[in-house]
Every structure is written in C-alpha cells, then in structure tokens.
Enzyme design. Structure first.
Site, PDB file in Angstrom:
ATOM      1  N   CYS A  93      13.541  11.046   6.989  1.00 24.38           N
ATOM      2  CA  CYS A  93      13.530  10.503   8.353  1.00 24.38           C
ATOM      3  C   CYS A  93      14.893  10.666   9.018  1.00 24.38           C
ATOM      4  CB  CYS A  93      13.121   9.039   8.330  1.00 24.38           C
ATOM      5  SG  CYS A  93      14.099   8.032   7.210  1.00 24.38           S
ATOM      6  N   GLU A 114       9.831   1.283  10.364  1.00 22.53           N
ATOM      7  CA  GLU A 114      10.835   2.336  10.104  1.00 22.53           C
ATOM      8  C   GLU A 114      10.133   3.667  10.343  1.00 22.53           C
ATOM      9  OE1 GLU A 114      13.937   1.627   9.107  1.00 22.53           O
ATOM     10  OE2 GLU A 114      13.655  -0.517   8.774  1.00 22.53           O
ATOM     11  N   LYS A 171       0.843  -1.193   0.000  1.00 21.83           N
ATOM     12  CA  LYS A 171       0.000   0.000   0.000  1.00 21.83           C
ATOM     13  C   LYS A 171       0.879   1.244   0.000  1.00 21.83           C
ATOM     14  CE  LYS A 171      -1.725   2.975   2.845  1.00 21.83           C
ATOM     15  NZ  LYS A 171      -1.890   4.151   1.998  1.00 21.83           N
ATOM     16  N   GLU A 173       9.498  15.820  15.270  1.00 22.69           N
ATOM     17  CA  GLU A 173       9.933  15.751  13.876  1.00 22.69           C
ATOM     18  C   GLU A 173       9.170  16.817  13.079  1.00 22.69           C
ATOM     19  OE1 GLU A 173       8.809  12.191  11.720  1.00 22.69           O
ATOM     20  OE2 GLU A 173      10.835  12.064  10.923  1.00 22.69           O
TER      21      GLU A 173
HETATM   22  P1  NDP Z   1       2.211   8.209   7.898  1.00 20.85           P
HETATM   23  O1  NDP Z   1       2.485   7.410   9.128  1.00 20.85           O
HETATM   24  O2  NDP Z   1       1.142   9.217   7.945  1.00 20.85           O
HETATM   25  O3  NDP Z   1       1.817   7.223   6.690  1.00 20.85           O
HETATM   26  C1  NDP Z   1       2.654   6.177   6.256  1.00 20.85           C
HETATM   27  C2  NDP Z   1       1.815   5.146   5.524  1.00 20.85           C
HETATM   28  O4  NDP Z   1       0.925   4.502   6.443  1.00 20.85           O
HETATM   29  C3  NDP Z   1       0.929   5.751   4.444  1.00 20.85           C
HETATM   30  O5  NDP Z   1       0.837   4.837   3.370  1.00 20.85           O
HETATM   31  C4  NDP Z   1      -0.396   5.891   5.174  1.00 20.85           C
HETATM   32  O6  NDP Z   1      -1.492   5.990   4.328  1.00 20.85           O
HETATM   33  C5  NDP Z   1      -0.421   4.620   5.991  1.00 20.85           C
HETATM   34  N1  NDP Z   1      -1.295   4.641   7.154  1.00 20.85           N
HETATM   35  C6  NDP Z   1      -1.854   5.714   7.785  1.00 20.85           C
HETATM   36  N2  NDP Z   1      -2.556   5.297   8.862  1.00 20.85           N
HETATM   37  C7  NDP Z   1      -2.451   3.948   8.911  1.00 20.85           C
HETATM   38  C8  NDP Z   1      -2.925   2.938   9.809  1.00 20.85           C
HETATM   39  N3  NDP Z   1      -3.643   3.239  10.895  1.00 20.85           N
HETATM   40  N4  NDP Z   1      -2.590   1.642   9.576  1.00 20.85           N
HETATM   41  C9  NDP Z   1      -1.835   1.307   8.515  1.00 20.85           C
HETATM   42  N5  NDP Z   1      -1.354   2.212   7.628  1.00 20.85           N
HETATM   43  C10 NDP Z   1      -1.648   3.519   7.825  1.00 20.85           C
HETATM   44  O7  NDP Z   1       3.595   8.821   7.453  1.00 20.85           O
HETATM   45  P2  NDP Z   1       3.882   9.820   6.223  1.00 20.85           P
HETATM   46  O8  NDP Z   1       3.399   9.188   4.956  1.00 20.85           O
HETATM   47  O9  NDP Z   1       3.411  11.175   6.562  1.00 20.85           O
HETATM   48  O10 NDP Z   1       5.473   9.791   6.160  1.00 20.85           O
HETATM   49  C11 NDP Z   1       6.258  10.605   6.944  1.00 20.85           C
HETATM   50  C12 NDP Z   1       6.805   9.837   8.123  1.00 20.85           C
HETATM   51  O11 NDP Z   1       7.532   8.707   7.658  1.00 20.85           O
HETATM   52  C13 NDP Z   1       7.781  10.649   8.936  1.00 20.85           C
HETATM   53  O12 NDP Z   1       7.535  10.451  10.305  1.00 20.85           O
HETATM   54  C14 NDP Z   1       9.127  10.042   8.559  1.00 20.85           C
HETATM   55  O13 NDP Z   1      10.114  10.191   9.524  1.00 20.85           O
HETATM   56  C15 NDP Z   1       8.770   8.626   8.347  1.00 20.85           C
HETATM   57  N6  NDP Z   1       9.794   7.978   7.522  1.00 20.85           N
HETATM   58  C16 NDP Z   1      10.604   7.060   8.117  1.00 20.85           C
HETATM   59  C17 NDP Z   1      11.633   6.482   7.400  1.00 20.85           C
HETATM   60  C18 NDP Z   1      12.491   5.432   8.021  1.00 20.85           C
HETATM   61  O14 NDP Z   1      13.054   4.640   7.268  1.00 20.85           O
HETATM   62  N7  NDP Z   1      12.660   5.389   9.328  1.00 20.85           N
HETATM   63  C19 NDP Z   1      11.902   6.867   6.003  1.00 20.85           C
HETATM   64  C20 NDP Z   1      10.972   7.842   5.483  1.00 20.85           C
HETATM   65  C21 NDP Z   1       9.957   8.369   6.233  1.00 20.85           C
HETATM   66  P3  NDP Z   1      -1.947   7.415   3.723  1.00 20.85           P
HETATM   67  O15 NDP Z   1      -0.834   8.376   3.832  1.00 20.85           O
HETATM   68  O16 NDP Z   1      -2.278   7.091   2.336  1.00 20.85           O
HETATM   69  O17 NDP Z   1      -3.109   7.816   4.572  1.00 20.85           O
END
Ligand code: NDP
Length: 478
Positions: free
Chosen positions: A281, A247, A173, A381
């Site tokens: 991140c 992650e 997803k 963050e």
């Molecule tokens: P989110 O946590 O908002 O979303 C990540 C993914 O999870 C999206 O596909 C989102 O869907 C989905 N999602 C949202 N809610 C749920 C749920 N309850 N259950 C399952 N899946 C869900 O993060 P962002 O997309 O805003 O990304 C930014 C974040 O990612 C930052 O905190 C960043 O630090 C972190 N990140 C970490 C990395 C690492 O390797 N440690 C690398 C890159 C980013 P949708 O958005 O479509 O609603």
C-alpha cells in the site's frame, strides 16, 4: 500435497456450519496448497455471539494478565517463526526474506501492545463543581478485523493485539487468497491461554466480511484493503455507527530534488517500489525527479531495478516473488500496455520473465517514463512492480504533482536541504512520510492515510486508543 484447514471458531478448530470449503493456491506455481473451511453467515453469528459472551470477563482480567497472554502468544510465534515464514511465502508469494521480516513484526506488534497496556490512560479535568471530573478509557466490545493478503499474519497481529489487550474480543476474517498463517496465529492464541470466545478466525470471501460488518453486535471494524471495499464497509457500518479504521490504497510519490544524495537514491529508492513485488500500500509508485538530474536518476534507478532478481520466493537470493495471481499479473501488464499505447516508454521491464513456472504471476520491475500525470497508471493503484516517472521544474510543481491523486498514504522526500525538507513535508498530503528514507511505517508510531487512503490510525498508542471509548465521569466532592 494440499492440507485441509478448519475455522478457528471461538478458539477451537471447527468445520464450517454448512461444510463448505474453498481452495487456496500457491502463487508461485498455481498448485493447490490447501482446502479451507468457508465460514458461513451462521459461523459469523456464532463467533460474534461467543465474542460477546467472552468479552466482559476478559475485560475484567487484570491488565497485566491480558498483557501476559500476548507475551506468551509472541513467544509461540517466535518459536514457529521460520515455519510460518515459509507458509506465508507459499500462500502469498512474498520472498522468504520479506516473510521473515513480517514474522518479526508479528511478534513485535504483540509485544508492543502488551507493554502498552498501562499507557492507555484517561485524564482529570479542572472543574468549578468541586468534584473530580475525569475520563476513563473503556473497551468497545467486539472488534471485527478484516485483512488483505499481502501481509496477513502481521496485519492480524496489528489488529488483534491492540484490540485484545484493551479488553475487547475479536473476530478476524483473513483474505481468502492467503488465510493459512492467520489460522495458525489463532491456534497459537489459544495455546497462549487466550480464553475461549476471545478470538475467532473465519476464512471466506467478501461475504464473510459483509456479514461481520452488518452484525449489530460488532462495535468496531478495523479493515485493511482496497478503497472500493473500504467505501462499501463505511456505508454498511453507518446503520449501526460502528467505529471504523480503514487502511486503504495508495499512490505514493518519491520526490527527488537535485540536491539529494543521488547515488544513494538510485541505490535504495527502488526497494520502496519493488518490495513485495510492488504489492505494498505504501509503494512509491510515482517517482518525481527534478528536471536537472532527470536522466542521471532514471539511469541509476533503472540500473538498480533491472538487477533485482525475480524468481522462486523460497530462494534466499530472490528479490521479487510472483504477484498474488496470474490474473493480477495480467492486470498489471494491462496498465503497462495501455500507458505505452498512450505515449509512455518502458525504460526497463514491461514483461514477464522467461524460465519460471507458467502457473506463477511473475513480472519484472518496470520503469515507465513519458508518463503524463493524468494517465491511469499515474493515478490508480497498480499493485504490482511498475513505477511511473514524472519530471518537475520547481518545488511548487513537485508538491502539486505529489498531491495530484485521490490517495494520501505515504511518500519520500529526497533532498540535502533541511529547510526544503521541512517546507515540502508540510505540504504533501499524506498520513505518513519519510525524508531521505524509504521507511515511514513504524510499529511505535501512528500509521494510516488521508483522502481516499483511509480513516483512523493503526500502530503506536493511537492504534490501541482506537479500540477504546472515552467515558466521562464526575464524582461529587461536596
Ligand atoms: P480487498 O479490498 O479486495 O480485500 C480486503 C479484505 O476485505 C479481504 O479479506 C476481502 O475478502 C474482504 N472483503 C471484500 N469485499 C468485502 C466487503 N464488501 N465487505 C467486507 N469485507 C470485504 O483488498 P485486497 O485483499 O486485494 O488487498 C489489496 C488492497 O489492500 C490494496 O488496495 C492495498 O493498497 C490495500 N492495503 C492497504 C494497506 C494499508 O495499510 N493502507 C496495507 C496493505 C494493503 P476476500 O479477498 O477474501 O474476498
């Protein structure tokens, strides 16, 4: 002109079961980019069922045959790399140079997984029973991969490559904000010969992710995203004991000691903060500087930062594209305003630049001094181009400040003293760390966080092993 995109369900483009769609917008302009099928719970169930059906025969294929599919997939990614880089830039606003780098990483990650297929091994264990006691690694079954928008296609490769090559099947997803390159990535898998059912790409919002996490037939969830979502996934996954790799977010520090090559620090360290417009991140969003060189480093770091060009992400000379949305830009600016009201000082930046399209989430590289370690901007963050600068007096204080957040993902130690580098690197609590470098993320080496930055490791052989279960087998020799 906006395009129309369907799901990749079990390897084939398909409309969503209930016909629902959603709109993807271009971060640089706010214009509509595509209308995308919105996966329903029924689609999730169909994709998982197809993945269950496909898994056994996929796992029964010769390891070299699975690896060959991944190499062909990488070939196809490379053949369309420029087109995909442009599309990624349009869907998430990264600069074209950054997107090209991520396309390089995408095929490199697939090839790494393919070449590692015969490096994931068990062991034989001495025993008193007169037989052969050994372990073997077996696939888990169906892996759900949930990705963030900031590096969608490289993350898809980072998750799908290791899972597939070890004999699992995958339902992925992508973020609803940037699903387009992931969909094409799914098409290319089918074109490369990945059997039907082995991979689905299901765009939609968090409800699609939740449905995957709650599906009883999913054995493992590999997730990249925010800490809050990671916590929600861990709670929901507990009822079926799914294997988890999370992650999550970071608040990493660059620590600059007085004995570092300060000219080099000032020239290169801003890149680790303002790359991906700070939506990284691993962004070094806290800059800890020894008090004896504080003014000198701020002056040089701010000078380099102010020279970075914000603008059209498709322009080769641009350093920072727009943030993912105007709402995210406003959230970032809110952090700056709040910290200034609390006594912080803007050395450079702190505003949206003039002369760029209104619909884009532009923000200039921002350096804040006078930040207290307990301020929200130094703890949370920001996920935008804002660095909090904090001075320190001793090595112990630098370590204490570096560890003084809930996160533990990455960091950089800048020093000319090797003994200090060894001492400090042992004490900084993070999953990855760099000395005299911005880069701590290599596809050949384990990557992940400690504390609230996550659990488990991606990349390297550890990233493949995470997709397997150890089985212990005893064969009687008497
Ligand atoms: P989110 O946590 O908002 O979303 C990540 C993914 O999870 C999206 O596909 C989102 O869907 C989905 N999602 C949202 N809610 C749920 C749920 N309850 N259950 C399952 N899946 C869900 O993060 P962002 O997309 O805003 O990304 C930014 C974040 O990612 C930052 O905190 C960043 O630090 C972190 N990140 C970490 C990395 C690492 O390797 N440690 C690398 C890159 C980013 P949708 O958005 O479509 O609603």
């Amino acid at each position: 002109m906006a395009t129309s995109e369907q799901l990749v369900l079990a390897g084939t483009r398909t409309p969503s079961a209930d016909g629902k769609t959603f709109t993807v917008y271009e971060p640089a302009t706010g214009a509509e980019l595509a209308e995308v099928a919105y996966a329903s719970v029924e689609d999730v169930d169909r994709a998982v069922a197809a993945a269950v059906t496909a898994q056994e025969s996929w796992a029964d294929q010769a390891p070299s045959a699975r690896a060959a599919v991944l190499h062909r997939w990488a070939d196809l990614v490379e053949a369309r790399a420029e087109e995909l880089a442009v599309l990624q830039t349009r869907e998430n606003g990264l600069t074209i140079r950054e997107s090209r780098g991520m396309l390089w990483a995408t095929s490199a990650l697939l090839r790494y997984s393919a070449d590692a297929v015969d490096k994931i091994v068990g062991e034989t264990i001495p025993n008193d029973a007169g037989g052969l006691l050994m372990t073997q690694r077996e696939p888990l079954g169906v892996v759900a991969a949930i990705t963030a928008w900031n590096a969608p296609i490289a993350m898809a490769a980072q998750k799908a490559g290791p899972a597939l090559v070890t004999g699992n099947t995958v339902v992925l997803k992508p973020s609803e904000l940037a699903p387009l390159t992931s969909l094409i990535f799914g098409d290319l898998a089918s074109e490369a010969g990945l059997p039907e059912g082995c991979l689905s790409i299901l765009p939609g919002d968090g409800s699609v992710g939740r449905a995957l996490v709650e599906n009883r037939a999913v054995a493992r969830v590999t997730f990249t995203g925010s800490t809050a979502t990671g916590q929600d996934i861990a709670l929901r996954a507990a009822s079926t004991f799914k294997r988890l790799t999370l992650e999550l977010g970071g608040k990493s520090a660059a620590i600059v000691f007085a004995d570092a090559d300060l000219d080099r620090v000032c020239a290169v360290a801003p890149e680790a903060m303002f790359g991906l417009a700070g939506q990284d991140c691993c962004a070094r969003s806290r800059l800890l500087i020894h008090e004896s060189v504080y003014d000198q480093v701020i002056e040089g770091y701010a000078r380099t930062s102010a020279r970075l060009k914000v603008g059209d992400p498709l322009d080769e000379t641009t350093d920072l594209g727009p943030l993912i949305s105007v709402a995210q830009r406003d959230r970032v600016h809110g952090f700056v305003e709040e910290s200034v009201a609390d006594g912080a000082v803007v050395v450079t930046g702190g505003a949206k630049p003039a002369g760029l399209p209104e619909g884009g989430g532009w923000y200039v590289p921002t350096v804040l001094t006078g930040v207290r370690p307990d301020m929200r901007v130094a703890q949370e963050e920001v996920f935008g181009p804002v660095v909090s600068v904090i001075p320190f007096a001793t090595e112990e204080e630098a370590i204490r400040l570096a560890n003084d957040t809930q996160y533990g993902l990455s960091g950089s130690i800048w020093t000319g003293n090797i003994a200090r580098a060894i001492r400090v690197s042992r004490k900084v609590k993070s999953g990855v760390l760099a000395v005299n470098s911005n880069t701590s993320n290599y596809l050949q080496a384990p990557f992940g966080g400690v504390k609230q930055s996550g659990i488990g490791r991606a990349n390297g052989l550890a990233g493949l092993e995470a997709n397997t279960e150890l089985k212990t087998l005893f064969m009687d020799g008497t």
